[in-house]
Design an enzyme around this catalytic site. Structure first.
Site, short mmCIF file in Angstrom:
data_model
loop_
_atom_site.label_atom_id
_atom_site.label_comp_id
_atom_site.label_asym_id
_atom_site.label_seq_id
_atom_site.Cartn_x
_atom_site.Cartn_y
_atom_site.Cartn_z
N LYS A 62 47.31 -4.11 -0.35
CA LYS A 62 48.17 -3.02 0.13
C LYS A 62 47.51 -2.33 1.32
CE LYS A 62 50.33 -2.42 -4.35
NZ LYS A 62 50.39 -1.62 -5.58
N HIS A 104 39.86 3.84 -15.75
CA HIS A 104 40.76 3.39 -16.82
C HIS A 104 40.66 4.33 -18.02
CE1 HIS A 104 37.06 1.73 -18.54
NE2 HIS A 104 36.86 1.16 -17.37
#
Length: 141
Positions: A62, A104
Protein backbone atom coordinates in the site's frame (compact mmCIF):
# COMPACT_ATOMS: atom_id res chain seq x y z
CA UNK A 1 12.04 12.26 2.74
CA UNK A 2 9.06 10.03 3.33
CA UNK A 3 7.85 8.29 0.17
CA UNK A 4 4.63 6.96 1.66
CA UNK A 5 3.00 5.15 4.57
CA UNK A 6 0.89 2.00 4.48
CA UNK A 7 -1.19 0.25 7.10
CA UNK A 8 -2.99 -3.10 7.23
CA UNK A 9 -5.32 -4.71 9.74
CA UNK A 10 -6.21 -8.39 9.87
CA UNK A 11 -8.44 -10.48 12.13
CA UNK A 12 -6.63 -12.98 14.35
CA UNK A 13 -9.41 -15.56 13.82
CA UNK A 14 -8.86 -15.47 10.06
CA UNK A 15 -5.14 -16.24 10.46
CA UNK A 16 -5.86 -18.89 13.13
CA UNK A 17 -8.00 -20.82 10.63
CA UNK A 18 -5.20 -20.65 8.06
CA UNK A 19 -2.58 -21.84 10.56
CA UNK A 20 -4.81 -24.76 11.60
CA UNK A 21 -5.01 -25.93 7.96
CA UNK A 22 -1.24 -26.46 7.76
CA UNK A 23 1.79 -24.68 6.34
CA UNK A 24 0.52 -24.02 2.80
CA UNK A 25 -0.39 -20.36 3.29
CA UNK A 26 2.72 -19.71 5.39
CA UNK A 27 4.94 -21.16 2.66
CA UNK A 28 3.19 -18.95 0.08
CA UNK A 29 3.46 -15.72 2.11
CA UNK A 30 6.74 -16.07 4.02
CA UNK A 31 10.27 -15.95 2.65
CA UNK A 32 12.52 -18.91 3.44
CA UNK A 33 14.13 -17.06 6.35
CA UNK A 34 10.76 -15.93 7.72
CA UNK A 35 9.45 -19.49 7.43
CA UNK A 36 12.48 -20.81 9.34
CA UNK A 37 11.62 -18.49 12.26
CA UNK A 38 7.93 -19.40 11.97
CA UNK A 39 8.47 -23.17 12.27
CA UNK A 40 9.87 -22.97 15.81
CA UNK A 41 6.89 -21.08 17.26
CA UNK A 42 3.92 -22.22 19.32
CA UNK A 43 0.48 -22.13 17.67
CA UNK A 44 -0.38 -18.78 19.28
CA UNK A 45 2.92 -17.21 18.21
CA UNK A 46 2.56 -18.69 14.70
CA UNK A 47 -0.76 -16.88 14.36
CA UNK A 48 0.76 -13.59 15.54
CA UNK A 49 3.91 -14.03 13.44
CA UNK A 50 2.17 -15.06 10.21
CA UNK A 51 -0.52 -12.41 10.61
CA UNK A 52 2.08 -9.76 11.36
CA UNK A 53 4.25 -10.64 8.36
CA UNK A 54 1.23 -10.80 6.08
CA UNK A 55 0.07 -7.38 7.36
CA UNK A 56 3.56 -5.88 6.88
CA UNK A 57 3.67 -7.12 3.28
CA UNK A 58 0.21 -5.68 2.63
CA UNK A 59 1.13 -2.38 4.32
CA UNK A 60 4.35 -2.21 2.29
CA UNK A 61 2.45 -2.76 -0.95
CA UNK A 62 0.00 0.00 0.00
CA UNK A 63 2.89 2.36 0.77
CA UNK A 64 4.37 1.33 -2.59
CA UNK A 65 1.06 2.42 -4.11
CA UNK A 66 0.01 -0.80 -5.80
CA UNK A 67 -1.14 -3.48 -3.39
CA UNK A 68 0.04 -7.10 -3.60
CA UNK A 69 0.10 -8.33 -7.17
CA UNK A 70 2.28 -7.73 -10.21
CA UNK A 71 4.34 -4.85 -8.77
CA UNK A 72 4.86 -6.29 -5.26
CA UNK A 73 5.02 -10.00 -4.51
CA UNK A 74 5.09 -11.59 -1.05
CA UNK A 75 8.74 -12.60 -1.47
CA UNK A 76 9.72 -8.96 -2.26
CA UNK A 77 9.31 -8.01 1.41
CA UNK A 78 10.93 -9.74 4.38
CA UNK A 79 10.52 -8.99 8.08
CA UNK A 80 12.80 -10.73 10.54
CA UNK A 81 13.36 -10.16 14.26
CA UNK A 82 16.40 -8.32 15.55
CA UNK A 83 18.21 -9.40 18.74
CA UNK A 84 15.56 -7.65 20.85
CA UNK A 85 12.65 -9.21 18.96
CA UNK A 86 11.67 -6.05 17.05
CA UNK A 87 10.70 -6.35 13.38
CA UNK A 88 13.29 -5.37 10.79
CA UNK A 89 11.85 -5.10 7.29
CA UNK A 90 13.81 -5.23 4.05
CA UNK A 91 12.78 -5.33 0.43
CA UNK A 92 14.49 -6.38 -2.76
CA UNK A 93 12.48 -3.83 -4.77
CA UNK A 94 12.93 -0.76 -2.52
CA UNK A 95 16.42 0.43 -1.65
CA UNK A 96 15.48 3.11 0.86
CA UNK A 97 14.89 2.73 4.57
CA UNK A 98 11.83 0.83 5.75
CA UNK A 99 10.30 1.43 9.15
CA UNK A 100 7.75 -1.13 10.31
CA UNK A 101 5.76 -1.84 13.42
CA UNK A 102 3.43 -4.73 14.27
CA UNK A 103 0.87 -4.83 17.08
CA UNK A 104 -1.67 -7.46 18.02
CA UNK A 105 -4.21 -8.39 20.64
CA UNK A 106 -6.62 -11.32 20.88
CA UNK A 107 -8.73 -10.03 17.98
CA UNK A 108 -6.64 -8.03 15.50
CA UNK A 109 -3.16 -7.67 14.10
CA UNK A 110 -2.06 -4.32 12.68
CA UNK A 111 1.08 -3.33 10.82
CA UNK A 112 2.32 0.04 9.66
CA UNK A 113 5.13 0.60 7.17
CA UNK A 114 6.85 3.85 6.31
CA UNK A 115 9.13 4.10 3.27
CA UNK A 116 11.91 6.67 3.21
CA UNK A 117 13.44 7.57 -0.16
CA UNK A 118 17.14 6.69 -0.33
CA UNK A 119 18.39 9.54 -2.50
CA UNK A 120 17.10 12.28 -0.23
CA UNK A 121 18.72 11.13 2.99
CA UNK A 122 21.97 10.42 1.14
CA UNK A 123 21.83 13.90 -0.34
CA UNK A 124 21.27 15.35 3.15
CA UNK A 125 24.32 13.50 4.46
CA UNK A 126 26.35 14.80 1.52
CA UNK A 127 25.25 18.36 2.20
CA UNK A 128 26.13 17.98 5.88
CA UNK A 129 29.59 16.66 4.94
CA UNK A 130 30.14 19.63 2.63
CA UNK A 131 29.06 22.03 5.35
CA UNK A 132 31.39 20.44 7.89
CA UNK A 133 34.34 20.43 5.49
CA UNK A 134 33.69 24.11 4.70
CA UNK A 135 33.73 24.95 8.41
CA UNK A 136 36.94 22.97 8.88
CA UNK A 137 38.63 24.83 6.01
CA UNK A 138 37.31 28.17 7.26
CA UNK A 139 38.88 27.71 10.72
CA UNK A 140 42.26 26.68 9.37
CA UNK A 141 42.82 30.01 7.59
Amino acid sequence: MIKNVGVDLIEVERIAKVVDRGDGFARKVLTDREFAQYQDLTRKRKIEYLGGRFAVKEAFSKAWGTGIGKAVAFEDVETLRNDLGAPVTRSRIFKGRIFSSIAHDDHEIVAIVMLEEPALWRRAIGKMSNLLSWRKNDHSS
